[in-house]
Scaffold this motif. Structure first.
Motif, short mmCIF file in Angstrom:
data_model
loop_
_atom_site.label_atom_id
_atom_site.label_comp_id
_atom_site.label_asym_id
_atom_site.label_seq_id
_atom_site.Cartn_x
_atom_site.Cartn_y
_atom_site.Cartn_z
N PRO A 76 44.75 -43.92 2.71
CA PRO A 76 43.68 -44.53 1.94
C PRO A 76 44.20 -44.96 0.57
CG PRO A 76 43.49 -42.16 1.77
CD PRO A 76 44.67 -42.45 2.69
N THR A 77 43.50 -45.93 -0.01
CA THR A 77 43.88 -46.39 -1.34
C THR A 77 43.59 -45.30 -2.35
OG1 THR A 77 43.35 -48.66 -0.72
CG2 THR A 77 43.57 -48.19 -3.06
N ARG A 78 44.60 -44.99 -3.14
CA ARG A 78 44.46 -44.01 -4.22
C ARG A 78 44.92 -44.69 -5.50
NH1 ARG A 78 42.36 -39.62 -2.00
NH2 ARG A 78 43.28 -38.85 -0.09
N TYR A 79 44.29 -44.26 -6.59
CA TYR A 79 44.56 -44.89 -7.88
C TYR A 79 45.13 -43.90 -8.88
CZ TYR A 79 41.75 -48.66 -6.00
OH TYR A 79 41.28 -49.67 -5.21
N GLU A 80 45.87 -44.43 -9.83
CA GLU A 80 46.32 -43.66 -10.97
C GLU A 80 45.75 -44.32 -12.22
OE1 GLU A 80 50.57 -43.63 -11.33
OE2 GLU A 80 50.71 -45.81 -11.39
N TYR A 81 45.69 -43.55 -13.28
CA TYR A 81 45.13 -44.01 -14.55
C TYR A 81 46.24 -43.95 -15.60
CZ TYR A 81 40.84 -43.54 -11.98
OH TYR A 81 39.87 -43.69 -11.04
N VAL A 82 46.60 -45.12 -16.12
CA VAL A 82 47.73 -45.24 -17.02
C VAL A 82 47.24 -45.73 -18.38
CG1 VAL A 82 49.96 -46.38 -17.34
CG2 VAL A 82 49.20 -45.78 -15.03
N LEU A 83 47.78 -45.14 -19.43
CA LEU A 83 47.41 -45.56 -20.77
C LEU A 83 47.80 -47.01 -21.02
CD1 LEU A 83 48.64 -42.36 -22.57
CD2 LEU A 83 46.29 -43.22 -22.71
N THR A 84 46.91 -47.76 -21.65
CA THR A 84 47.20 -49.12 -22.10
C THR A 84 47.78 -49.04 -23.51
OG1 THR A 84 45.03 -49.35 -23.10
CG2 THR A 84 45.22 -50.03 -20.77
N ASP A 85 48.14 -50.18 -24.07
CA ASP A 85 48.58 -50.19 -25.46
C ASP A 85 47.48 -49.65 -26.37
OD1 ASP A 85 51.07 -51.23 -24.81
OD2 ASP A 85 50.52 -53.30 -25.28
N LEU A 86 46.24 -50.05 -26.10
CA LEU A 86 45.11 -49.54 -26.88
C LEU A 86 45.02 -48.02 -26.74
CD1 LEU A 86 42.60 -50.05 -28.63
CD2 LEU A 86 41.31 -50.38 -26.50
N GLY A 87 45.16 -47.52 -25.53
CA GLY A 87 45.11 -46.08 -25.30
C GLY A 87 46.22 -45.34 -26.03
N ARG A 88 47.43 -45.87 -25.96
CA ARG A 88 48.56 -45.23 -26.64
C ARG A 88 48.36 -45.22 -28.15
NH1 ARG A 88 51.07 -47.60 -22.31
NH2 ARG A 88 51.47 -49.54 -23.40
N SER A 89 47.61 -46.18 -28.67
CA SER A 89 47.41 -46.26 -30.12
C SER A 89 46.55 -45.13 -30.68
CB SER A 89 46.82 -47.62 -30.52
OG SER A 89 45.45 -47.70 -30.15
N ILE A 90 45.84 -44.41 -29.82
CA ILE A 90 45.01 -43.30 -30.32
C ILE A 90 45.78 -41.98 -30.40
CG2 ILE A 90 44.02 -42.51 -28.13
CD1 ILE A 90 41.31 -42.34 -29.69
N ARG A 91 47.01 -41.96 -29.93
CA ARG A 91 47.79 -40.72 -29.95
C ARG A 91 47.87 -40.09 -31.34
NH1 ARG A 91 53.18 -38.32 -29.97
NH2 ARG A 91 53.06 -36.52 -28.58
N PRO A 92 48.15 -40.84 -32.40
CA PRO A 92 48.22 -40.19 -33.72
C PRO A 92 46.92 -39.47 -34.11
CG PRO A 92 49.15 -42.39 -33.84
CD PRO A 92 48.51 -42.26 -32.48
N VAL A 93 45.79 -39.98 -33.66
CA VAL A 93 44.51 -39.35 -33.97
C VAL A 93 44.41 -38.01 -33.25
CG1 VAL A 93 42.00 -39.58 -33.79
CG2 VAL A 93 43.42 -41.57 -34.37
#
Length: 164
Positions: A76-93
């Motif tokens: 069956p189709t399975r998905y993964e969730y990967v950080l986007t550039d926007l997502g990576r930008s919240i790491r410092p917070v």
């Protein structure tokens, strides 16, 4: 009597940000994503979150453009969730929030610390002005002012400041 306003409907960028990522599970999901988790079952097992809550939070993060949903398996189709550039930008917070939490604990009470990946030495994250390198934790040296898109109410709240 004033009606209640949803946080994300307020003009303040802090309110808007909290409306997008300030929910408890969202921050923990993002923390796991920074640690390399990408799959639904990984998030669920590590966080102990219900599948319905995890589904809701992941859909929201994908809709906000913080995570990208990608297939990693067919039949069956399975998905993964990967950080986007926007997502990576919240790491410092997130790093700053964790550091603030650790600052309130004795060193022996800390269950997680931030270290330099090469040296293994503990680091102290701080927020600084990129132009000057000055720490932003001095609330008298750095203040908010109304921005170009500010409403009259926002302008009334923040008296314009800046170079004279």
């Amino acid at each position: 009597m004033a009606s209640r306003i949803r946080l994300e409907d307020r003009e303040c960028p802090l309110s808007t940000t909290v409306g997008h990522v300030g929910e408890w599970w969202t921050l923990l999901i993002l923390h796991d994503a920074f640690d390399g988790y990408t799959r639904f079952d990984q998030f669920q097992e590590n966080l102990g979150i219900s599948s319905s809550m995890l589904t809701t939070r992941l859909k929201s993060l994908v809709a906000e453009g913080v995570l990208e949903r990608r297939p990693y398996q067919d039949n069956p189709t399975r998905y993964e969730y990967v950080l986007t550039d926007l997502g990576r930008s919240i790491r410092p917070v997130i790093v700053a929030l964790a550091a603030w939490g650790n600052s309130r604990l004795a060193p022996e009470e800390r269950s997680m610390i931030l270290v330099d990946a090469k040296t293994g030495k503990e680091v102290e994250p701080v927020v600084v002005d990129a132009a000057t390198g000055r720490r932003l934790d001095d609330s008298e040296a750095f203040v908010y002012t109304a921005g170009p898109a500010a409403s009259d109410a926002m302008r009334a709240r923040y008296v314009e400041t800046g170079p004279t």
